[in-house]
Scaffold this motif. Structure first.
Motif, PDB file in Angstrom:
ATOM      1  N   HIS A 488      23.630  69.917 -56.839  1.00 36.36           N
ATOM      2  CA  HIS A 488      22.557  69.195 -56.146  1.00 36.36           C
ATOM      3  C   HIS A 488      22.156  69.866 -54.838  1.00 36.36           C
ATOM      4  CE1 HIS A 488      22.084  65.182 -58.240  1.00 36.36           C
ATOM      5  NE2 HIS A 488      23.062  65.756 -58.943  1.00 36.36           N
ATOM      6  N   TRP A 489      23.034  70.662 -54.256  1.00 42.48           N
ATOM      7  CA  TRP A 489      22.770  71.239 -52.926  1.00 42.48           C
ATOM      8  C   TRP A 489      22.994  72.750 -52.999  1.00 42.48           C
ATOM      9  CZ3 TRP A 489      21.192  69.309 -48.180  1.00 42.48           C
ATOM     10  CH2 TRP A 489      21.378  70.132 -47.060  1.00 42.48           C
ATOM     11  N   PRO A 562      23.349  64.303 -53.026  1.00 44.61           N
ATOM     12  CA  PRO A 562      22.010  64.373 -52.425  1.00 44.61           C
ATOM     13  C   PRO A 562      20.945  64.536 -53.499  1.00 44.61           C
ATOM     14  CG  PRO A 562      23.170  66.453 -52.155  1.00 44.61           C
ATOM     15  CD  PRO A 562      24.147  65.521 -52.795  1.00 44.61           C
ATOM     16  N   MET A 563      19.759  64.080 -53.214  1.00 46.71           N
ATOM     17  CA  MET A 563      18.673  64.235 -54.185  1.00 46.71           C
ATOM     18  C   MET A 563      18.413  65.724 -54.423  1.00 46.71           C
ATOM     19  SD  MET A 563      15.149  63.543 -52.070  1.00 46.71           S
ATOM     20  CE  MET A 563      14.354  64.873 -51.159  1.00 46.71           C
ATOM     21  N   LEU A 566      16.862  68.374 -51.697  1.00 55.25           N
ATOM     22  CA  LEU A 566      17.028  67.860 -50.335  1.00 55.25           C
ATOM     23  C   LEU A 566      17.212  68.993 -49.328  1.00 55.25           C
ATOM     24  CD1 LEU A 566      17.291  65.413 -48.466  1.00 55.25           C
ATOM     25  CD2 LEU A 566      19.758  65.403 -48.942  1.00 55.25           C
ATOM     26  N   TYR A 567      17.892  70.052 -49.721  1.00 51.32           N
ATOM     27  CA  TYR A 567      18.130  71.185 -48.818  1.00 51.32           C
ATOM     28  C   TYR A 567      16.812  71.746 -48.279  1.00 51.32           C
ATOM     29  CZ  TYR A 567      19.390  76.004 -47.492  1.00 51.32           C
ATOM     30  OH  TYR A 567      19.541  77.199 -46.825  1.00 51.32           O
ATOM     31  N   TYR A 569      13.845  70.272 -48.353  1.00 48.99           N
ATOM     32  CA  TYR A 569      13.111  69.225 -47.648  1.00 48.99           C
ATOM     33  C   TYR A 569      13.607  69.067 -46.209  1.00 48.99           C
ATOM     34  CZ  TYR A 569      11.472  64.513 -46.461  1.00 48.99           C
ATOM     35  OH  TYR A 569      10.902  63.431 -45.828  1.00 48.99           O
ATOM     36  N   LEU A 570      14.912  69.124 -46.024  1.00 52.50           N
ATOM     37  CA  LEU A 570      15.466  68.970 -44.679  1.00 52.50           C
ATOM     38  C   LEU A 570      15.074  70.142 -43.786  1.00 52.50           C
ATOM     39  CD1 LEU A 570      19.062  67.568 -45.399  1.00 52.50           C
ATOM     40  CD2 LEU A 570      17.032  66.316 -44.629  1.00 52.50           C
ATOM     41  N   VAL A 588      19.205  60.097 -43.560  1.00 51.94           N
ATOM     42  CA  VAL A 588      18.944  60.190 -45.002  1.00 51.94           C
ATOM     43  C   VAL A 588      19.370  58.864 -45.626  1.00 51.94           C
ATOM     44  CG1 VAL A 588      19.481  61.405 -47.151  1.00 51.94           C
ATOM     45  CG2 VAL A 588      19.321  62.675 -44.997  1.00 51.94           C
ATOM     46  N   LYS A 604      11.375  59.972 -55.458  1.00 49.42           N
ATOM     47  CA  LYS A 604      11.449  58.675 -54.790  1.00 49.42           C
ATOM     48  C   LYS A 604      10.901  57.584 -55.696  1.00 49.42           C
ATOM     49  CE  LYS A 604       9.897  56.207 -50.626  1.00 49.42           C
ATOM     50  NZ  LYS A 604       9.219  56.326 -49.312  1.00 49.42           N
ATOM     51  N   ALA A 695      13.550  61.319 -48.459  1.00 53.60           N
ATOM     52  CA  ALA A 695      14.913  61.805 -48.673  1.00 53.60           C
ATOM     53  C   ALA A 695      15.794  60.643 -49.109  1.00 53.60           C
ATOM     54  CB  ALA A 695      15.465  62.427 -47.395  1.00 53.60           C
ATOM     55  N   MET A 697      20.036  59.783 -50.938  1.00 52.11           N
ATOM     56  CA  MET A 697      21.335  60.204 -51.484  1.00 52.11           C
ATOM     57  C   MET A 697      21.940  59.001 -52.186  1.00 52.11           C
ATOM     58  SD  MET A 697      23.140  60.422 -47.731  1.00 52.11           S
ATOM     59  CE  MET A 697      24.698  61.055 -48.257  1.00 52.11           C
TER      60      MET A 697
END
Length: 750
Positions: A488-489, A562-563, A566-567, A569-570, A588, A604, A695, A697
């Motif tokens: 996921h990340w 994490p969605m 997400l990496y 997006y952040l 988050v 989302k 975001a 999780m």
């Protein structure tokens, strides 16, 4: 036929006993005509003390022989046949004789007398409290792990103070310096030397060995180590000790005046040049010598011009050999071939070499014979050897041995305590053992062993300065979450794992067997070794936080996925919200599922649909609503831009902050207030809490932790947690003044 043989044996035994007894009585009677005992070697008769020592030794040996003779007579009287003869084995230049009645020291004396023709009949021992110096070349993550096992085996047997000298690259320096600083073993000194500064000394030598340039570093030790250091034991990282290293150190005293290097003969046929057609090894004396264990007499080496001598040897041989095959070992052997008088040959049990097709089995007949085991095959524990299971079990014993048990004092050997050790002792003395919460307070000051970067780690900083590391902690019961998190990340991850020594090895095997984990090099795994009765959750979090290499961190728990995306997006949000120049904590939003199998939402919109269907819930809404209620989930459902929320009591969101954020408060252990206190301090430092609209999780289900069970069942546990909360509030007020009063007021209104 048996009776005459038995009679002859009895006569032989009686004669031997009479001769030894006569020798003993003659020794006690004094000296010979010229004032010297004919039975004492000159090297032990230079003083009264030496004469008395020799008497005691010989007297002890006479008693041993008498007991052996008694056993032989007993066997003969029982008509059990002739006594078993010792097994003789031809081993290169030496013949080793060993039997069940021959102890390790006897074998050593025989080897020394035959191989080196020393006049002293008994090996001297290291003096009590004598400082023993040990050098090792170590580079990279894997070698750093191997060194720990080596050090454990040495510490387990040792009775003397030790000074370790490590020639390291930057990675090994960081790992080992942190480990020894947190290990705090009494009577241990550690020094580090930069291998990069020595590379120019050996980089001109072509080397085919898998150790690379670091395999040549031992040639430079006369230059690398302090000029006032006279002698040192040099070890490879794949060594395991089965005895006190002081026994090996004492062999320096057996060196003749000309000898400068102590080595064990090579136990393979490599230097004989008969392994395959056209095999052409470097020149060597006989079978050659193995450099996994070396006694270096540095003082003498410097006097004979060692640096120039090995260079000249290497240059001469490279003109025909073109490169080394076994790194420094080839050059050492070529040097010894030209200068055999300089080598002191050690008994082979000081370096039992477990590579394939060696003669190592001739080095021992009993377990007590073993001194040093050398895993010098690239196959390591998978090497072929008749007794490999025994050796492997011995190695695994130290591999999984609790290193905390090695923090023992050397009684009778005063040592200067380190500043860290003194500080710890002072902090412990300040605690009141009658305090109901003594165990909690003790946990706060306890120093845990830490092994940073337990596995291979590689990271290249991004050019835009927006990179972010996922930071989390876990124990053995959450290991199954790692693969999913990595999927996921895709960004860098810093994980601190709270484990025992044995559990750390289980994790290593798990990670090496996982296709997902072994292909991810940007994950830093940091082992915090177990000690004490509580889970020091905030200390473990801080270890992960301190060892981040990116400017931003995502502070989360390992139970959350994490969605997807997400990496990235952040990283975009960091730029949009100008986090480089402002104090912001990006929230988050957290959700949870009660299902072990979940079709993870890809957006989302999908998450909101699952939320409406009851597949997902806002995190802890039915257990601890206050923990995440300030996130304002109702507003988040329709939000398209980031929005600010205010701090409220017991708020504990998962946030993205700059790496220089405050650390977690380590007084909170186990369950309760470990994240709440951190968010409170972020607010006290005037961080703005900004909720990210796109975001999310999701928390995955798991069995309750042991610590939450203790919290629920123990009134004492809950009392101490309340006490620690009050003390934290007081500390916060002292630190931030009147601005922190709102936290105390909010707590009282709950």
């Amino acid at each position: 036929m048996l009776c005459p043989c038995r009679g002859k044996l009895k006569l032989l035994v009686a004669s031997l006993s009479f001769i030894l007894l006569f020798a003993w009585l003659y020794l006690l009677a004094g000296s010979s005509e010229n004032g010297r005992s004919l039975l004492l070697s000159s090297c032990l008769m230079e003083s009264t003390e030496a004469r008395l020592l020799e008497r005691d030794i010989l007297a002890s040996r006479v008693r041993e022989v008498e007991e052996e003779n008694r056993q032989i007579r007993l066997k003969l009287s029982q008509s059990q046949g002739p006594a078993a003869q010792p097994a003789d084995g031809n081993y290169g230049n030496q013949q080793w004789v060993a039997s069940a009645d021959t102890g390790p020291e006897d074998v050593e004396n025989t080897a020394e007398e035959r191989g080196n023709h020393t006049e002293c009949s008994r090996s001297p021992t290291a003096e009590k409290c004598e400082l023993i110096h040990v050098a090792c070349v170590c580079a990279g993550h894997n070698a750093s792990r191997d060194v720990v096992t080596l050090v454990k085996s040495i510490l387990f047997h040792r009775r003397n103070p030790l000074h370790f000298h490590f020639i390291t690259d930057m990675v090994a320096n960081q790992i080992l310096s942190s480990l020894f600083q947190s290990w705090m073993v009494p009577s241990i000194q550690v020094s580090f030397y930069d291998a990069d500064e020595l590379k120019s000394e050996v980089s001109w030598i072509p080397n085919k060995h898998y150790s690379g340039i670091y395999g040549l570093m031992k040639l430079t030790l006369t230059k690398a180590l302090p000029s006032n250091l006279s002698k040192v034991i040099v070890l490879d990282t794949d060594i395991t000790f089965a005895t006190d290293i002081a026994e090996l150190w004492a062999i320096f005293r057996k060196f003749t005046e000309k000898q400068v290097i102590g080595l064990v003969e090579n136990q393979s046929d490599w230097y004989l040049g008969n392994l395959w057609k056209n095999h052409k090894p470097w020149p060597a004396l006989g079978r050659g010598f193995n450099t996994g264990v070396i006694l270096l007499y540095l003082e003498r080496l410097r006097k004979i011009g060692w640096e120039q001598m090995w260079r000249l040897t290497a240059e001469r041989e490279l003109m025909s050999m073109l490169s080394t095959s076994l790194a420094d070992q080839d050059i050492f052997n070529a040097f010894i071939k030209q200068n055999p008088v300089l080598v002191h040959q050690l008994p082979c049990f000081w370096n039992v070499q477990l590579s394939d097709h060696t003669r190592s089995e001739q080095c021992y007949t009993e377990v007590s014979d073993l001194k040093v085991i050398h895993w010098n095959s690239p196959k390591k524990l998978r090497v072929k050897n008749k007794h490999v299971e025994f050796f492997r079990n011995l190695y695994l014993t130290f591999l999984e041995y609790d290193g905390n048990l090695l923090r023992r004092e050397l009684f009778g050997c005063p040592s200067q305590a380190s500043s860290e050790s003194s500080a710890l002792q002072h902090a412990l003395e300040e605690l009141d053992e009658d305090d109901q919460c003594y165990d909690f307070r003790r946990e706060r000051v306890m120093v845990h062993r830490i092994h940073l970067y337990f596995l291979q780690y590689e990271y290249s900083p991004t050019e835009d300065g927006t990179d972010i590391t996922l930071v989390a902690q876990l124990s053995m019961d959450r290991l199954q979450m790692l693969e999913a998190i990595c999927k996921h990340w895709e960004g860098p991850i810093s994980l601190a794992l709270y484990m025992s020594d044995a559990e750390a090895q289980q994790f290593l095997r798990y990670a090496q067997a996982s296709e997902v984990l072994k292909n991810r090099k940007n994950v830093g795994y940091h082992i915090v070794y177990k000690e004490g009765q509580f889970y020091p959750v905030n200390l473990v979090r801080n270890v992960a936080l301190r060892n981040v290499n990116t400017p931003y961190v995502f502070l989360t728990d390992v139970d959350f996925l994490p969605m997807y995306g997400l990496y990235d997006y952040l990283r975009k949000s960091i730029v949009q919200l100008d986090m480089a120049n402002t104090k912001k904590a990006l929230v988050v939003p957290a959700f949870e599922t009660l299902r072990y199998r979940l079709t993870f939402p890809k957006s989302k919109a999908e998450l909101l649909s699952m939320l409406d269907m009851g597949t997902l819930y806002t995190f802890r809404y039915h257990v601890w609503t206050k923990g995440h209620a300030p996130t304002n989930y109702a507003k988040w459902r329709t939000a398209t831009t980031p929005y600010k929320v205010e701090w409220e009591a017991d708020f504990e969101p998962y946030v993205v902050v700059r790496r220089d954020c405050p650390e977690y408060d380590q007084r909170f252990v186990g369950f309760g207030w470990n994240k709440v206190s951190h968010i409170m301090e972020l607010d006290a430092q005037e961080y703005d809490l900004i909720v990210l609209p796109n975001a999310f999780m999701i928390h995955m289900p798991h069995a309750p932790s042991f610590d939450i069970s203790k919290f629920r069942s123990s009134p004492s546990y809950r009392y101490c947690l309340t006490t620690l909360k009050d003390e934290f509030h007081q500390d916060l007020s002292r630190k931030y003044g009147s601005a922190a009063l709102k936290y105390l007021t909010a707590q009282r209104n709950i």
